[in-house]
Motif scaffolding. Structure first.
Motif, short mmCIF file in Angstrom:
data_model
loop_
_atom_site.label_atom_id
_atom_site.label_comp_id
_atom_site.label_asym_id
_atom_site.label_seq_id
_atom_site.Cartn_x
_atom_site.Cartn_y
_atom_site.Cartn_z
N LEU A 1 13.48 8.60 0.29
CA LEU A 1 14.76 9.51 1.68
C LEU A 1 15.65 8.98 1.55
O LEU A 1 16.04 7.65 0.82
CB LEU A 1 14.37 9.25 3.02
N TYR A 2 16.67 9.96 0.26
CA TYR A 2 18.08 9.81 0.13
C TYR A 2 19.11 10.62 0.73
O TYR A 2 19.04 11.84 1.01
CB TYR A 2 17.49 10.00 -1.45
N THR B 1 2.54 -0.79 4.24
CA THR B 1 3.87 -0.40 4.17
C THR B 1 5.40 -1.39 3.95
O THR B 1 5.01 -2.34 5.25
CB THR B 1 4.01 0.56 5.14
N ARG B 2 5.69 -1.54 3.23
CA ARG B 2 7.07 -2.01 2.91
C ARG B 2 8.29 -1.10 2.72
O ARG B 2 8.20 0.04 2.35
CB ARG B 2 6.91 -2.41 1.00
N LEU B 3 9.07 -1.45 3.47
CA LEU B 3 10.34 -0.99 3.72
C LEU B 3 11.42 -1.25 3.12
O LEU B 3 11.91 -1.93 2.74
CB LEU B 3 11.08 -1.21 5.19
N TYR B 4 12.60 -0.27 2.01
CA TYR B 4 13.40 -0.66 0.96
C TYR B 4 14.91 -0.48 2.26
O TYR B 4 14.53 1.23 1.64
CB TYR B 4 13.46 -1.00 0.01
N ILE B 5 15.87 -0.91 1.88
CA ILE B 5 16.97 0.01 2.28
C ILE B 5 18.36 -0.19 1.63
O ILE B 5 18.34 -1.66 1.21
CB ILE B 5 17.22 -0.55 3.64
N SER B 6 18.54 0.56 0.61
CA SER B 6 19.85 0.43 0.49
C SER B 6 21.03 1.54 0.44
O SER B 6 20.87 2.82 0.15
CB SER B 6 19.47 0.29 -1.78
N LYS C 1 1.01 -1.50 0.47
CA LYS C 1 0.18 0.21 0.04
C LYS C 1 0.85 1.26 -0.23
O LYS C 1 0.30 2.41 -0.27
CB LYS C 1 -0.93 0.11 1.33
N ARG C 2 2.35 1.26 0.07
CA ARG C 2 2.66 2.68 0.54
C ARG C 2 4.75 1.50 0.50
O ARG C 2 4.27 0.22 1.23
CB ARG C 2 2.87 2.99 2.06
N HIS C 3 5.43 2.65 0.04
CA HIS C 3 6.37 2.34 -0.10
C HIS C 3 7.85 2.80 0.51
O HIS C 3 7.45 4.53 0.08
CB HIS C 3 7.20 2.37 -1.47
N ILE C 4 8.21 2.57 1.74
CA ILE C 4 9.03 3.55 1.98
C ILE C 4 10.92 3.62 2.05
O ILE C 4 11.12 1.55 1.57
CB ILE C 4 8.94 3.83 3.38
N ILE C 5 11.57 4.08 1.36
CA ILE C 5 12.86 3.82 -0.38
C ILE C 5 13.80 4.40 0.84
O ILE C 5 13.81 5.94 0.61
CB ILE C 5 12.65 3.44 -1.29
N ALA C 6 14.80 3.52 1.58
CA ALA C 6 15.76 4.56 2.38
C ALA C 6 17.45 4.19 1.56
O ALA C 6 17.37 3.19 1.66
CB ALA C 6 16.29 4.38 3.77
N LEU C 7 17.92 5.70 1.12
CA LEU C 7 18.90 5.49 0.01
C LEU C 7 19.79 6.08 0.88
O LEU C 7 19.92 7.56 1.14
CB LEU C 7 18.57 5.77 -0.98
N GLU C 8 21.46 5.35 0.18
CA GLU C 8 22.69 6.21 0.79
C GLU C 8 23.81 5.88 -0.36
O GLU C 8 23.47 5.01 -0.78
CB GLU C 8 23.39 6.07 1.94
N GLY C 9 23.99 7.47 -1.02
CA GLY C 9 25.03 7.25 -2.15
C GLY C 9 24.50 6.73 -3.36
O GLY C 9 23.94 6.44 -4.20
#
Length: 201
Positions: free
Chosen positions: A54-55, A101-106, A22-30
């Motif tokens: 979020l970057y 809500t789904r969280l992704y991290i890279s 239903k919602r994607h929260i995507i935390a990204l660095e570099g």
């Protein structure tokens, strides 16, 4: 000089957007931005309308990842000045998240670990969070003696930035601390530590 086969060593299976979330929260660095931008074909307007990206920039070899991320057209694109600021925003986003809500991290291991720590503290299961390592292999290391944490460690052994001991960087990883463990390598004979070896560049 690393001990092989340690079960706590994190593995990163990669990110694939779950189309039914239903919602994607995507935390990204570099360079972690590439984990999202390389999926451009899967990012339909409908999915992007439910995405919060979020970057935080990092040394990215001259690439304008922020521009590429902004061009995706996500519902929310927010660029943080520091990792600490992004993590603060991530905590607020997850605190207000609803079911589905789904969280992704890279990003780098240190970033992934710290972002994962926030999610775990809020009751998320680490097995349900897709992660993808991108960028430097530098490690976040906790000295098991003084408990101080040193960021961006690329060599082993290295000198603890808090107590000055020569530490062997182990593959043992603490999910609770989001850090690898460093142990005094010359405890029995101080001053006999081998020369540092570049292992995590």
């Amino acid at each position: 000089m690393l001990v092989q086969g340690i079960k706590s060593r994190p593995t990163y299976r990669g990110i694939a957007i779950e189309p039914h979330a239903k919602r994607h929260i995507i935390a990204l660095e570099g360079e972690g931005a590439l984990a999202l931008t390389e999926q451009r074909q899967a990012l339909t307007p409908e999915i992007l309308s439910r995405c919060e990206v979020l970057y935080v920039p990092r040394s990215s070899r001259g690439q304008d990842h922020d521009l590429a991320l902004a061009a995706l057209g996500a519902d929310v694109f927010w660029q943080a000045p520091t990792i600490a600021t992004l993590l603060f925003r991530l905590k607020a986003s997850l605190t207000n998240a609803t079911m589905g809500t789904r969280l992704y991290i890279s990003g780098t291991e240190g970033f992934i670990g710290q972002a994962m720590q926030i999610a775990l503290d809020l009751g998320m299961d680490f097995n349900s969070i897709p992660t993808e390592h991108r960028g430097s292999l530098a490690r976040r290391v906790q000295c098991v003696h003084c408990k101080g944490i040193t960021e961006n460690v690329t060599v082993s052994p290295f000198q603890c930035s808090h107590c000055g001991l020569s530490l062997l960087v182990r593959d043992h990883y603490s999910r609770r601390l989001a850090a690898f463990q460093g142990v005094n390598i010359d405890a029995e004979e101080p001053g006999t530590a081998p020369d540092p070896e570049e292992l995590f560049s």
